[in-house]
Motif scaffolding. Structure first.
Motif, short mmCIF file in Angstrom:
data_model
loop_
_atom_site.label_atom_id
_atom_site.label_comp_id
_atom_site.label_asym_id
_atom_site.label_seq_id
_atom_site.Cartn_x
_atom_site.Cartn_y
_atom_site.Cartn_z
N THR A 141 69.38 22.91 72.04
CA THR A 141 69.57 24.07 72.95
C THR A 141 69.81 23.57 74.47
O THR A 141 69.26 22.76 74.81
CB THR A 141 68.44 25.22 72.96
N LYS A 142 70.87 23.99 74.83
CA LYS A 142 71.27 23.63 76.19
C LYS A 142 71.35 24.77 77.31
O LYS A 142 71.90 26.01 76.75
CB LYS A 142 72.90 22.76 76.36
N TYR A 143 70.90 24.68 78.41
CA TYR A 143 70.92 26.09 79.44
C TYR A 143 71.95 25.59 80.63
O TYR A 143 71.84 24.58 81.21
CB TYR A 143 69.65 26.06 79.75
N ILE A 144 72.99 26.40 80.47
CA ILE A 144 74.08 25.91 81.38
C ILE A 144 74.21 26.81 82.41
O ILE A 144 74.27 28.29 82.34
CB ILE A 144 75.54 26.16 80.62
#
Length: 122
Positions: free
Chosen positions: A106-109
């Motif tokens: 999971t990436k938080y942009i």
């Protein structure tokens, strides 16, 4: 993902404005949203934030005067600004955290709007 702000303008001290920010684009999965501001000659500062369940927080300078809210169905965040002061004069930026799930995790942009100018005259 794009953020588009609206609602800025010029008001006299004591007046009110309501800012809006709409998120759009492919892969939209917005988590927290918020507002920052940058006054002339100063660094950008946090103003208010709200998470997906409505928990809010504010910088001390705006507590009791500004209210942040959001419409999750419309991916929109609002900032109601009352009792405005000349010190509130700044470019206000919308900020959002977009969550992207990939095979790697999971990436938080972090996404920013283009800013909207608020000018408060005395």
């Amino acid at each position: 993902v794009q953020l588009v702000e609206s609602g800025g303008g010029s008001v006299q001290s004591g007046g009110s404005l309501r800012l809006s920010c709409v998120a759009s684009g492919a892969g939209l999965n917005i988590n927290a949203m918020g507002w920052y501001r940058q006054a002339p000659g100063k660094q950008r500062e946090f103003v208010a934030g709200i998470d997906t369940v409505g928990y809010t927080n504010y910088v001390d300078a705006v507590k009791g005067r500004f209210t942040i809210s959001r419409d999750n169905a419309k991916n929109t965040v609002f900032l109601q600004m009352n009792s405005l002061k000349p010190d509130d004069t700044a470019v206000y930026y919308c900020n959002a955290e977009n969550v992207v799930h990939t095979i790697e995790g999971t990436k938080y942009i972090e996404v920013w709007g283009q800013g909207t100018l608020v000018t408060v005259s005395s």
